[in-house]
Design an enzyme around this catalytic site. Structure first.
Site, PDB file in Angstrom:
ATOM      1  CD  GLN A 116      44.376  33.347 125.385  1.00  0.00           C
ATOM      2  OE1 GLN A 116      44.267  35.242 124.982  1.00  0.00           O
ATOM      3  NE2 GLN A 116      45.746  33.018 124.829  1.00  0.00           N
ATOM      4  N   GLY A 125      43.324  37.109 110.893  1.00  0.00           N
ATOM      5  CA  GLY A 125      42.479  38.015 111.560  1.00  0.00           C
ATOM      6  C   GLY A 125      42.112  37.497 112.140  1.00  0.00           C
ATOM      7  CD  GLN A 172      43.678  18.482 117.948  1.00  0.00           C
ATOM      8  OE1 GLN A 172      44.767  18.483 118.540  1.00  0.00           O
ATOM      9  NE2 GLN A 172      42.842  18.578 117.784  1.00  0.00           N
ATOM     10  CG  HIS A 209      44.517  32.936 115.833  1.00  0.00           C
ATOM     11  ND1 HIS A 209      43.555  33.430 115.936  1.00  0.00           N
ATOM     12  CD2 HIS A 209      44.691  32.540 115.378  1.00  0.00           C
ATOM     13  CE1 HIS A 209      42.339  33.123 115.022  1.00  0.00           C
ATOM     14  NE2 HIS A 209      43.189  32.894 114.421  1.00  0.00           N
ATOM     15  CD  GLN A 267      42.389  30.234 103.254  1.00  0.00           C
ATOM     16  OE1 GLN A 267      43.331  30.849 102.981  1.00  0.00           O
ATOM     17  NE2 GLN A 267      41.324  29.734 103.754  1.00  0.00           N
TER      18      GLN A 267
END
Length: 279
Positions: A35, A31, A148, A37, A61
């Site tokens: 941009q 969430g 990336q 995502h 995590q």
């Protein structure tokens, strides 16, 4: 855009609808979308018949409880962005539905989880691998998309998919940056205006290293980058590494490797940020 919150409901949905689609694309997120995502959603839309996004802030995590509590949340804006991007389905489970009890399984990724993020966030990648494996089993995608910016996470998941023979193709998509070079991140929302400007120095240091490596050794390049950070009191450097882009092991000579990853993690305004470039 359809919204499903229960894993059991999505399993039934996928079983019923999957024969209708040649391929399902999947973008897992926590969430606080930006941009970066949305670029993953757009890539999935171009390459698949059906695109699913998940929003789940995965508690197992986080090795820093405060980081989990402070992780940005903006569901209303997330919904608008996903709808505008043409996302077909949003999976938004609760922690209780994803973890009926605390997972006991431990996944060892060897040297890949002992450097950089793994070194400074022990247990982090075990939590990442467990949640992504669960999401893959529930969503059953043909292709899953990752940014990336989280390079080490992508390589961890790539190893898991290979070792466990998941019938899923993974795709790593380029870092999406602000105009000043700052990598887009949900955590950027926690920065002050001054911190936001300072944070752009992370990308500046990566570009500096890439330029220096053209005529300088790895050791000298890292020394000059450390000097670069000494002059910026607002940034607390955690690590700066020049590594092989597949193993993430530190390197001594760029000429001996096919791909190089230059990676950084640092704190700005108490917010932990990461970035990398590939050369």
């Amino acid at each position: 855009m359809e919204i499903i919150k229960e894993p059991s409901e999505l399993l039934k949905y996928i079983k019923r609808r999957k024969p209708e689609y040649k391929s399902i694309g999947f973008v897992p997120t926590m969430g606080a979308l930006h941009q970066g995502h949305i670029s993953l959603i757009e890539c999935s839309k171009r390459e698949n018949d059906f695109t699913i996004c998940s929003i789940f802030v995965n508690p197992i995590q986080f090795n820093n409880a405060q980081d989990f509590i402070l992780y940005p949340k903006n569901l209303e804006e997330d919904f608008k962005m996903l709808e505008n991007a043409g996302c077909d389905l949003l999976f938004m489970p609760s922690a209780e539905s994803m973890y009926i009890e605390e997972p006991r399984i431990k996944i060892d990724f060897g040297s890949l989880e002992l450097v950089m993020e793994g070194k400074f966030r022990p247990g982090h990648f075990n939590g990442v691998a467990i949640v992504v494996a669960k999401l893959f089993h529930i969503v059953q995608p043909d292709i899953s998309y990752f940014g990336q910016k989280d390079l080490q996470q992508y390589l961890i998941i790539k190893q898991m998919v290979k070792d466990l023979t998941f019938p899923i193709e993974l795709k790593s998509c380029p870092v999406i940056r602000e105009k000043d070079g700052l990598a887009m991140s949900s955590r950027n929302q926690r920065l002050t205006p001054k911190g936001r400007n300072v944070a752009a120095k992370l990308n500046e240091s990566l570009l500096l290293a890439a330029k220096l490596l053209e005529n300088s050794s790895v050791e000298n390049t890292k020394a000059k980058v450390r000097d670069f950070y000494k002059n910026i009191k607002e940034i607390k450097l955690e690590y700066f590494e020049i590594t092989d882009s597949e193993t993430l092991m530190p390197i001594k000579d760029v000429k001996e490797h096919k791909g190089i990853a230059i990676c950084v993690a640092a704190y700005v305004d108490g917010v932990r940020l990461i970035d990398n470039i590939l050369i």
